[in-house]
Write a protein that holds these residues in place. Structure first.
Motif, PDB file in Angstrom:
ATOM      1  N   ALA A  26      21.016   9.037  -4.998  1.00  0.00           N
ATOM      2  CA  ALA A  26      21.693   7.944  -4.287  1.00  0.00           C
ATOM      3  C   ALA A  26      22.590   8.496  -3.184  1.00  0.00           C
ATOM      4  O   ALA A  26      22.597   7.974  -2.058  1.00  0.00           O
ATOM      5  CB  ALA A  26      22.509   7.113  -5.279  1.00  0.00           C
ATOM      6  N   VAL A  27      23.328   9.547  -3.488  1.00  0.00           N
ATOM      7  CA  VAL A  27      24.220  10.158  -2.483  1.00  0.00           C
ATOM      8  C   VAL A  27      23.390  10.713  -1.325  1.00  0.00           C
ATOM      9  O   VAL A  27      23.739  10.537  -0.162  1.00  0.00           O
ATOM     10  CB  VAL A  27      25.076  11.267  -3.132  1.00  0.00           C
ATOM     11  N   LYS A  28      22.270  11.365  -1.646  1.00  0.00           N
ATOM     12  CA  LYS A  28      21.448  11.985  -0.607  1.00  0.00           C
ATOM     13  C   LYS A  28      20.823  10.966   0.338  1.00  0.00           C
ATOM     14  O   LYS A  28      20.640  11.244   1.523  1.00  0.00           O
ATOM     15  CB  LYS A  28      20.342  12.833  -1.248  1.00  0.00           C
ATOM     16  N   VAL A  29      20.465   9.798  -0.178  1.00  0.00           N
ATOM     17  CA  VAL A  29      19.817   8.802   0.699  1.00  0.00           C
ATOM     18  C   VAL A  29      20.791   7.715   1.173  1.00  0.00           C
ATOM     19  O   VAL A  29      20.416   6.840   1.933  1.00  0.00           O
ATOM     20  CB  VAL A  29      18.587   8.139   0.009  1.00  0.00           C
ATOM     21  N   GLY A  30      22.040   7.799   0.707  1.00  0.00           N
ATOM     22  CA  GLY A  30      23.078   6.884   1.202  1.00  0.00           C
ATOM     23  C   GLY A  30      23.026   5.476   0.649  1.00  0.00           C
ATOM     24  O   GLY A  30      23.302   4.515   1.361  1.00  0.00           O
ATOM     25  N   VAL A  31      22.678   5.355  -0.620  1.00  0.00           N
ATOM     26  CA  VAL A  31      22.725   4.029  -1.266  1.00  0.00           C
ATOM     27  C   VAL A  31      23.502   4.149  -2.583  1.00  0.00           C
ATOM     28  O   VAL A  31      23.939   5.243  -2.942  1.00  0.00           O
ATOM     29  CB  VAL A  31      21.303   3.469  -1.555  1.00  0.00           C
ATOM     30  N   THR A  32      23.629   3.044  -3.290  1.00  0.00           N
ATOM     31  CA  THR A  32      24.327   3.092  -4.576  1.00  0.00           C
ATOM     32  C   THR A  32      23.342   3.484  -5.684  1.00  0.00           C
ATOM     33  O   THR A  32      22.122   3.348  -5.519  1.00  0.00           O
ATOM     34  CB  THR A  32      24.940   1.720  -4.924  1.00  0.00           C
ATOM     35  N   ARG A  33      23.911   3.935  -6.813  1.00  0.00           N
ATOM     36  CA  ARG A  33      23.053   4.327  -7.947  1.00  0.00           C
ATOM     37  C   ARG A  33      22.285   3.103  -8.470  1.00  0.00           C
ATOM     38  O   ARG A  33      21.142   3.215  -8.904  1.00  0.00           O
ATOM     39  CB  ARG A  33      23.921   4.916  -9.072  1.00  0.00           C
ATOM     40  N   GLN A  34      22.929   1.935  -8.381  1.00  0.00           N
ATOM     41  CA  GLN A  34      22.277   0.706  -8.853  1.00  0.00           C
ATOM     42  C   GLN A  34      21.004   0.412  -8.063  1.00  0.00           C
ATOM     43  O   GLN A  34      20.026  -0.096  -8.609  1.00  0.00           O
ATOM     44  CB  GLN A  34      23.235  -0.492  -8.753  1.00  0.00           C
ATOM     45  N   THR A  35      21.026   0.745  -6.776  1.00  0.00           N
ATOM     46  CA  THR A  35      19.833   0.517  -5.945  1.00  0.00           C
ATOM     47  C   THR A  35      18.707   1.456  -6.364  1.00  0.00           C
ATOM     48  O   THR A  35      17.542   1.043  -6.444  1.00  0.00           O
ATOM     49  CB  THR A  35      20.182   0.688  -4.445  1.00  0.00           C
ATOM     50  N   ALA A  51      12.664   4.182   2.153  1.00  0.00           N
ATOM     51  CA  ALA A  51      11.504   4.805   1.510  1.00  0.00           C
ATOM     52  C   ALA A  51      11.232   6.178   2.129  1.00  0.00           C
ATOM     53  O   ALA A  51      10.993   7.162   1.422  1.00  0.00           O
ATOM     54  CB  ALA A  51      10.289   3.902   1.650  1.00  0.00           C
ATOM     55  N   PHE A  52      11.322   6.246   3.470  1.00  0.00           N
ATOM     56  CA  PHE A  52      11.116   7.532   4.153  1.00  0.00           C
ATOM     57  C   PHE A  52      12.218   8.527   3.787  1.00  0.00           C
ATOM     58  O   PHE A  52      11.958   9.715   3.605  1.00  0.00           O
ATOM     59  CB  PHE A  52      11.075   7.330   5.676  1.00  0.00           C
ATOM     60  N   ARG A  53      13.456   8.024   3.685  1.00  0.00           N
ATOM     61  CA  ARG A  53      14.570   8.926   3.344  1.00  0.00           C
ATOM     62  C   ARG A  53      14.372   9.520   1.951  1.00  0.00           C
ATOM     63  O   ARG A  53      14.635  10.698   1.723  1.00  0.00           O
ATOM     64  CB  ARG A  53      15.907   8.168   3.414  1.00  0.00           C
ATOM     65  N   ILE A  54      13.894   8.688   1.013  1.00  0.00           N
ATOM     66  CA  ILE A  54      13.645   9.168  -0.357  1.00  0.00           C
ATOM     67  C   ILE A  54      12.535  10.223  -0.337  1.00  0.00           C
ATOM     68  O   ILE A  54      12.659  11.278  -0.964  1.00  0.00           O
ATOM     69  CB  ILE A  54      13.283   7.984  -1.288  1.00  0.00           C
ATOM     70  N   ALA A  55      11.475   9.944   0.421  1.00  0.00           N
ATOM     71  CA  ALA A  55      10.370  10.903   0.505  1.00  0.00           C
ATOM     72  C   ALA A  55      10.843  12.219   1.121  1.00  0.00           C
ATOM     73  O   ALA A  55      10.440  13.300   0.690  1.00  0.00           O
ATOM     74  CB  ALA A  55       9.243  10.301   1.333  1.00  0.00           C
ATOM     75  N   VAL A  65       5.349   9.145  -3.062  1.00  0.00           N
ATOM     76  CA  VAL A  65       6.512   8.508  -3.721  1.00  0.00           C
ATOM     77  C   VAL A  65       6.179   7.056  -4.070  1.00  0.00           C
ATOM     78  O   VAL A  65       6.408   6.604  -5.180  1.00  0.00           O
ATOM     79  CB  VAL A  65       7.771   8.544  -2.816  1.00  0.00           C
ATOM     80  N   PHE A  66       5.643   6.365  -3.093  1.00  0.00           N
ATOM     81  CA  PHE A  66       5.345   4.944  -3.297  1.00  0.00           C
ATOM     82  C   PHE A  66       3.844   4.690  -3.177  1.00  0.00           C
ATOM     83  O   PHE A  66       3.160   5.316  -2.377  1.00  0.00           O
ATOM     84  CB  PHE A  66       6.084   4.082  -2.267  1.00  0.00           C
ATOM     85  N   SER A  67       3.373   3.757  -3.980  1.00  0.00           N
ATOM     86  CA  SER A  67       1.979   3.340  -3.846  1.00  0.00           C
ATOM     87  C   SER A  67       1.932   1.818  -3.905  1.00  0.00           C
ATOM     88  O   SER A  67       2.809   1.186  -4.508  1.00  0.00           O
ATOM     89  CB  SER A  67       1.131   3.944  -4.962  1.00  0.00           C
ATOM     90  N   TYR A  68       0.921   1.277  -3.287  1.00  0.00           N
ATOM     91  CA  TYR A  68       0.802  -0.184  -3.233  1.00  0.00           C
ATOM     92  C   TYR A  68      -0.423  -0.630  -4.007  1.00  0.00           C
ATOM     93  O   TYR A  68      -1.541  -0.196  -3.707  1.00  0.00           O
ATOM     94  CB  TYR A  68       0.720  -0.647  -1.773  1.00  0.00           C
ATOM     95  N   ASP A  69      -0.181  -1.468  -4.991  1.00  0.00           N
ATOM     96  CA  ASP A  69      -1.276  -1.972  -5.824  1.00  0.00           C
ATOM     97  C   ASP A  69      -1.824  -3.240  -5.186  1.00  0.00           C
ATOM     98  O   ASP A  69      -1.211  -4.303  -5.267  1.00  0.00           O
ATOM     99  CB  ASP A  69      -0.735  -2.259  -7.233  1.00  0.00           C
ATOM    100  N   ALA A  70      -2.992  -3.124  -4.540  1.00  0.00           N
ATOM    101  CA  ALA A  70      -3.541  -4.256  -3.787  1.00  0.00           C
ATOM    102  C   ALA A  70      -4.531  -5.090  -4.598  1.00  0.00           C
ATOM    103  O   ALA A  70      -5.276  -5.885  -4.056  1.00  0.00           O
ATOM    104  CB  ALA A  70      -4.213  -3.749  -2.523  1.00  0.00           C
ATOM    105  N   GLU A  71      -4.519  -4.901  -5.899  1.00  0.00           N
ATOM    106  CA  GLU A  71      -5.508  -5.542  -6.771  1.00  0.00           C
ATOM    107  C   GLU A  71      -5.550  -7.070  -6.641  1.00  0.00           C
ATOM    108  O   GLU A  71      -6.598  -7.666  -6.500  1.00  0.00           O
ATOM    109  CB  GLU A  71      -5.199  -5.190  -8.222  1.00  0.00           C
ATOM    110  N   ASP A  72      -4.330  -7.687  -6.662  1.00  0.00           N
ATOM    111  CA  ASP A  72      -4.272  -9.148  -6.633  1.00  0.00           C
ATOM    112  C   ASP A  72      -3.946  -9.713  -5.255  1.00  0.00           C
ATOM    113  O   ASP A  72      -3.615 -10.873  -5.125  1.00  0.00           O
ATOM    114  CB  ASP A  72      -3.211  -9.635  -7.623  1.00  0.00           C
TER     115      ASP A  72
END
Lengths: 75, 150
Positions: A26-35, A51-55, A65-72
């Motif tokens: 959270a500190v590294k990407v500049g958000v709260t731990r709750q996020t 998302a890019f900052r986390i990656a 890091v992230f994937s998109y489930d396009a099934e439905d």
């Protein structure tokens, strides 16, 4: 359309990066731990910028890091 | 409970106290024979001023108390990260939306009392009530989103 289709590997990536805590990430990407908790549990889909900052923190492409489930997805 | 949740809880308690004070006074006036314009006007001023001033003071005190608690917990003077990120802003916007919807419905209901022959004092008293009620609904909806995860 099913909700929460954006899945992530943050927990696994944290584990492989010296068991990084949620607070440290959270500190590294500049958000709260709750996020970070909300993103990890797929309750909140982050903005593209966050998302890019986390990656960047993990040094992997966004798709690992992230994937998109396009099934439905009718589109 | 996060920093934002604590702030919203303080705001919610403040608004509940103010709306309680407002309703009790209106009820007492009603019991004493109806709404008297001079007393109603002074009540409006008190309630609006209280809503602004107590909220500001409450917010400042919450910040100070949280900083003290953080310093005691960690044993350092390092400041806690009281930041507002994109999720907080989104939840805040959802809270504002809930407030606006509540206030809009409230204003319509208040205008209906005027249509049905009630004096303007009743209509304006209801508008003041719904303005605080809207804040309460906004606070509750924000707390709901924080508790749910989003």
């Amino acid at each position: 359309m099913e909700k929460r289709q954006v899945r992530n590997n943050i927990r696994k990536l944290r584990f492989h990066h010296n068991e990084m805590t949620q607070e440290q990430l959270a500190v590294k990407v500049g958000v709260t731990r709750q996020t970070i908790i909300a993103i990890e549990s797929a309750k909140y889909s982050p903005s593209l910028e966050l998302a890019f900052r986390i990656a960047l923190v993990f040094g992997v492409p966004l798709g690992e890091v992230f994937s998109y489930d396009a099934e439905d997805d009718p589109a | 409970m996060s920093y934002q949740e604590k702030n919203i809880t303080v705001s919610l308690v403040t608004h509940l106290l103010i709306v309680g004070y407002y309703l009790v006074n209106l009820f007492q006036m009603h019991q004493a024979g109806g709404l008297v314009s001079t007393r109603v006007f002074s009540l409006w001023v008190i309630v609006i001023a209280a809503a602004i001033i107590i909220n500001i003071i409450g917010s400042i005190l919450t910040n100070i108390l949280l900083s003290i608690v953080h310093a005691i917990k960690t044993g350092t003077e390092q400041e806690e990260r009281f930041i507002e990120d994109e999720r907080d802003k989104l939840i805040g916007l959802k809270g504002i939306r809930a407030s606006y919807i509540t206030f809009s419905v409230g204003v319509l209901l208040a205008m209906l009392t005027f249509v049905f022959g009630q004096p303007p004092l009743v209509m304006f008293s209801l508008i003041i009530f719904f303005s605080i009620a809207a804040e309460i609904i906004g606070d509750i909806s924000q707390l709901y989103f924080y508790r749910r995860g989003f």
